[in-house]
Design a protein around this motif. Sequence first.
Motif, short mmCIF file in Angstrom:
data_model
loop_
_atom_site.label_atom_id
_atom_site.label_comp_id
_atom_site.label_asym_id
_atom_site.label_seq_id
_atom_site.Cartn_x
_atom_site.Cartn_y
_atom_site.Cartn_z
N LEU A 93 0.85 -1.18 0.00
CA LEU A 93 0.00 0.00 0.00
C LEU A 93 0.89 1.23 0.00
O LEU A 93 1.82 1.32 0.79
CB LEU A 93 -0.88 0.03 1.25
CG LEU A 93 -1.78 -1.18 1.46
CD1 LEU A 93 -2.46 -1.07 2.82
CD2 LEU A 93 -2.81 -1.26 0.37
N LEU A 116 0.93 5.12 0.79
CA LEU A 116 0.08 5.96 1.63
C LEU A 116 0.18 7.45 1.36
O LEU A 116 0.12 8.23 2.29
CB LEU A 116 0.40 5.71 3.10
CG LEU A 116 0.04 4.34 3.62
CD1 LEU A 116 0.31 4.26 5.11
CD2 LEU A 116 -1.41 4.02 3.34
N CYS A 127 -7.01 5.16 1.65
CA CYS A 127 -6.45 3.89 2.08
C CYS A 127 -7.03 3.40 3.39
O CYS A 127 -6.78 2.26 3.77
CB CYS A 127 -4.93 4.01 2.23
SG CYS A 127 -4.07 4.24 0.68
N ASP A 128 -7.82 4.21 4.09
CA ASP A 128 -8.29 3.85 5.42
C ASP A 128 -8.98 2.50 5.44
O ASP A 128 -8.64 1.62 6.22
CB ASP A 128 -9.20 4.95 5.98
CG ASP A 128 -9.64 4.64 7.39
OD1 ASP A 128 -8.75 4.52 8.27
OD2 ASP A 128 -10.86 4.49 7.61
N LEU A 171 -6.57 -0.35 4.59
CA LEU A 171 -5.68 -0.64 5.72
C LEU A 171 -6.40 -1.47 6.78
O LEU A 171 -5.86 -2.44 7.31
CB LEU A 171 -5.16 0.65 6.34
CG LEU A 171 -4.07 1.37 5.56
CD1 LEU A 171 -3.83 2.75 6.15
CD2 LEU A 171 -2.79 0.56 5.56
N ARG A 172 -7.62 -1.09 7.10
CA ARG A 172 -8.38 -1.83 8.12
C ARG A 172 -8.70 -3.25 7.65
O ARG A 172 -8.61 -4.20 8.42
CB ARG A 172 -9.64 -1.07 8.49
CG ARG A 172 -9.35 0.20 9.25
CD ARG A 172 -10.61 0.96 9.65
NE ARG A 172 -10.29 2.28 10.09
CZ ARG A 172 -9.73 2.58 11.27
NH1 ARG A 172 -9.43 1.62 12.11
NH2 ARG A 172 -9.48 3.83 11.59
N THR A 221 -6.99 -5.02 5.47
CA THR A 221 -5.73 -5.77 5.46
C THR A 221 -5.34 -6.17 6.87
O THR A 221 -4.91 -7.30 7.11
CB THR A 221 -4.62 -4.93 4.80
OG1 THR A 221 -5.03 -4.61 3.46
CG2 THR A 221 -3.30 -5.68 4.75
N VAL A 235 3.55 -1.78 3.43
CA VAL A 235 3.07 -0.40 3.37
C VAL A 235 4.26 0.51 3.09
O VAL A 235 5.33 0.33 3.65
CB VAL A 235 2.39 0.03 4.70
CG1 VAL A 235 1.84 1.44 4.60
CG2 VAL A 235 1.30 -0.93 5.10
#
Length: 116
Positions: A5, A7, A13-14, A17-18, A20, A86
Motif C-alpha cells: 500500500l 500511503l 487507504c483507510d 488498511l483496516r 488488510t 506499506v
Amino acid sequence: MPITLHLDAPARCDRLLRDTAARYEALAADLRRLADAAAPTPAELGAAPLLEDWSWSPRTALTLTGTVQDHPVLADGPIRTSAVLVHSPSQSWVRTLSRWYVLGCPAGQDAEARRG
C-alpha cells in the motif's frame, strides 16, 4: 499474499488498511491455533472453498535491498528486507512483514545531491 500500500492518499487507504489488518489478524489467530496443535474445525473446512486441479505456483513479493544501519538482528551492511506491506514515500518509511524501516537515499541518488 503480501500487498503493498502506498500511503500518499491516506483517506482513500483507510478502509483498505483496516481490511488488510483484519486479514493479518485472522491469519495470526489461525497460526497460533495451529501452533497449539488445533486443526481447522469441521465447520471451518465446510465453509472453505474447494480448489480443484491445483498445483504449486511461485509468487514473488516486493522487497527492498540496501545497506542497513542499526538493525535489531542483522549487522550493518547489505540486506534484503522481508515483503514490503506499506510504503509512505512522502514520509520516507516502509513497513515490511518484519518491521519498520526509515528510508534514506534510494540507490543511484547521491546523498549530497538529495540534501542540496
